[in-house]
Motif scaffolding. Sequence first.
Motif, PDB file in Angstrom:
ATOM      1  N   GLN A 142       7.940  -1.962  -8.836  1.00  0.00           N
ATOM      2  CA  GLN A 142       9.012  -1.007  -8.583  1.00  0.00           C
ATOM      3  C   GLN A 142       9.146  -0.019  -9.734  1.00  0.00           C
ATOM      4  O   GLN A 142       9.347   1.187  -9.515  1.00  0.00           O
ATOM      5  CB  GLN A 142      10.325  -1.758  -8.353  1.00  0.00           C
ATOM      6  N   ARG A 143       9.003  -0.519 -10.956  1.00  0.00           N
ATOM      7  CA  ARG A 143       9.072   0.370 -12.129  1.00  0.00           C
ATOM      8  C   ARG A 143       7.946   1.402 -12.090  1.00  0.00           C
ATOM      9  O   ARG A 143       8.168   2.590 -12.328  1.00  0.00           O
ATOM     10  CB  ARG A 143       8.994  -0.468 -13.402  1.00  0.00           C
ATOM     11  N   SER A 183      13.165   7.264  -6.759  1.00  0.00           N
ATOM     12  CA  SER A 183      13.113   6.240  -5.700  1.00  0.00           C
ATOM     13  C   SER A 183      12.224   6.642  -4.536  1.00  0.00           C
ATOM     14  O   SER A 183      12.117   5.894  -3.562  1.00  0.00           O
ATOM     15  CB  SER A 183      14.520   5.949  -5.187  1.00  0.00           C
ATOM     16  N   TYR A 184      11.566   7.810  -4.609  1.00  0.00           N
ATOM     17  CA  TYR A 184      10.891   8.342  -3.421  1.00  0.00           C
ATOM     18  C   TYR A 184       9.831   7.396  -2.880  1.00  0.00           C
ATOM     19  O   TYR A 184       9.805   7.064  -1.686  1.00  0.00           O
ATOM     20  CB  TYR A 184      10.271   9.711  -3.706  1.00  0.00           C
ATOM     21  N   LEU A 185       8.899   6.964  -3.726  1.00  0.00           N
ATOM     22  CA  LEU A 185       7.811   6.123  -3.246  1.00  0.00           C
ATOM     23  C   LEU A 185       8.325   4.783  -2.736  1.00  0.00           C
ATOM     24  O   LEU A 185       7.854   4.271  -1.717  1.00  0.00           O
ATOM     25  CB  LEU A 185       6.768   5.915  -4.336  1.00  0.00           C
ATOM     26  N   GLN A 186       9.291   4.205  -3.439  1.00  0.00           N
ATOM     27  CA  GLN A 186       9.843   2.928  -2.963  1.00  0.00           C
ATOM     28  C   GLN A 186      10.436   3.085  -1.573  1.00  0.00           C
ATOM     29  O   GLN A 186      10.241   2.227  -0.707  1.00  0.00           O
ATOM     30  CB  GLN A 186      10.924   2.435  -3.933  1.00  0.00           C
ATOM     31  N   GLU A 187      11.171   4.170  -1.346  1.00  0.00           N
ATOM     32  CA  GLU A 187      11.794   4.375  -0.045  1.00  0.00           C
ATOM     33  C   GLU A 187      10.739   4.680   1.016  1.00  0.00           C
ATOM     34  O   GLU A 187      10.869   4.260   2.172  1.00  0.00           O
ATOM     35  CB  GLU A 187      12.810   5.508  -0.149  1.00  0.00           C
ATOM     36  N   ALA A 188       9.680   5.396   0.634  1.00  0.00           N
ATOM     37  CA  ALA A 188       8.619   5.710   1.595  1.00  0.00           C
ATOM     38  C   ALA A 188       7.853   4.454   1.998  1.00  0.00           C
ATOM     39  O   ALA A 188       7.406   4.325   3.142  1.00  0.00           O
ATOM     40  CB  ALA A 188       7.662   6.735   0.998  1.00  0.00           C
ATOM     41  N   VAL A 189       7.714   3.530   1.064  1.00  0.00           N
ATOM     42  CA  VAL A 189       7.009   2.280   1.340  1.00  0.00           C
ATOM     43  C   VAL A 189       7.873   1.341   2.173  1.00  0.00           C
ATOM     44  O   VAL A 189       7.373   0.616   3.037  1.00  0.00           O
ATOM     45  CB  VAL A 189       6.588   1.609   0.017  1.00  0.00           C
ATOM     46  N   GLY A 190       9.175   1.351   1.945  1.00  0.00           N
ATOM     47  CA  GLY A 190      10.067   0.464   2.678  1.00  0.00           C
ATOM     48  C   GLY A 190      10.165  -0.909   2.028  1.00  0.00           C
ATOM     49  O   GLY A 190       9.741  -1.104   0.878  1.00  0.00           O
ATOM     50  N   GLU A 191      10.712  -1.873   2.759  1.00  0.00           N
ATOM     51  CA  GLU A 191      10.851  -3.224   2.218  1.00  0.00           C
ATOM     52  C   GLU A 191       9.464  -3.786   1.900  1.00  0.00           C
ATOM     53  O   GLU A 191       8.610  -3.912   2.781  1.00  0.00           O
ATOM     54  CB  GLU A 191      11.545  -4.144   3.219  1.00  0.00           C
TER      55      GLU A 191
END
Length: 344
Positions: free
Chosen positions: A170-171, A185-193
């Motif tokens: 995540q970092r 947070s863009y990539l984390q949100e694009a990847v999802g859970e």
Amino acid sequence: METAAAPRVQALADAGVPHLPAQYIQPPDLRAGPSPAASLSVPVLDLSDAAAATTHAVGRACAEWGAFHVVNHGAPAGLLDAMRAAGLAFFRAPMAEKLRFGCDPARGAAAEGYGSRMLAKDDSVLDWRDYFDHHTLPESRRDPARWPDFVPGYRDTVVKYSDSMKVLAQRLLCIISESLNLPPSYLQEAVGEAYQNITVSYYSPCPQPDLALGLQSHSDFGAITLLIQDDVGGLEVFKDGMWIPVHPVPGAILVILSDQTEIITNGRYKSAVHRAVVNADRARLSVATFYDPPKSQKICTAPQLVSKDHPQKYRDVVYGDYVSSWYSKGPEGKRNIDALLMEQ
């Protein structure tokens, strides 16, 4: 997908087979040749550096390599050692004990457990590798009862390692997002859970290493992969038309960008094509932690990275469809992502 009749590579090596069985012989054009002169090496980045410097260095490594080592990454050195030791203890155990945790063919491709082949194609050339795959995130997938019980502390070590790699992944996704001037947070949100698998790979000594590969040339199909290895060496990344050895760096974790990150970043950052070569004398162990989208997630290019000068390169894709395609046909020395290229 594991098959009941699939041989364990370690059993072949322990039996002292003098010649490589035919199903492990790679086509001549895919075999490993001599390594080039060591003029290039995978970057080593210090995550304790100033934030701006780290972001710049990560962006450059993502654009030029798609892979880089990180040090001062926050994961305890003792935990990395414990994870390697647990994996090695498993593979050094008697075969009867290991087979109790063998993959179940009924569960399909990438079934959890101890195996030697992952693809659905029965006629594919096999890798000179055994592995144990753990399903670790989301926690609803995490069932330590499916993991070895005969290595003291094994299950607890895997859980702690899983949690530590989640934090690091995540970092890193935040830093990668910022390096592209996207919200953190863009990539984390694009990847999802995140769906996380941890795969311990064991590459036995090979009687004819010039004919085999421990892991065929491929790019990982998820978002990001974090890898630790022992001191033997054997991993290579493809850059500038050459296979570059990834020499082990004490205490470091190797970061490998995967296909969905290339799609989201519109090709600004490349997924790293890599393979594992084998040798005749020493077994090698690595631990790869895959951080991937859920199967239902639709992966789309970030609109901020599309312009007249940089048109969209890849079609949108549902991640589960992408994975199914890879497991049905295998890497074939190519990148699965190329099938999504749009006409320019």
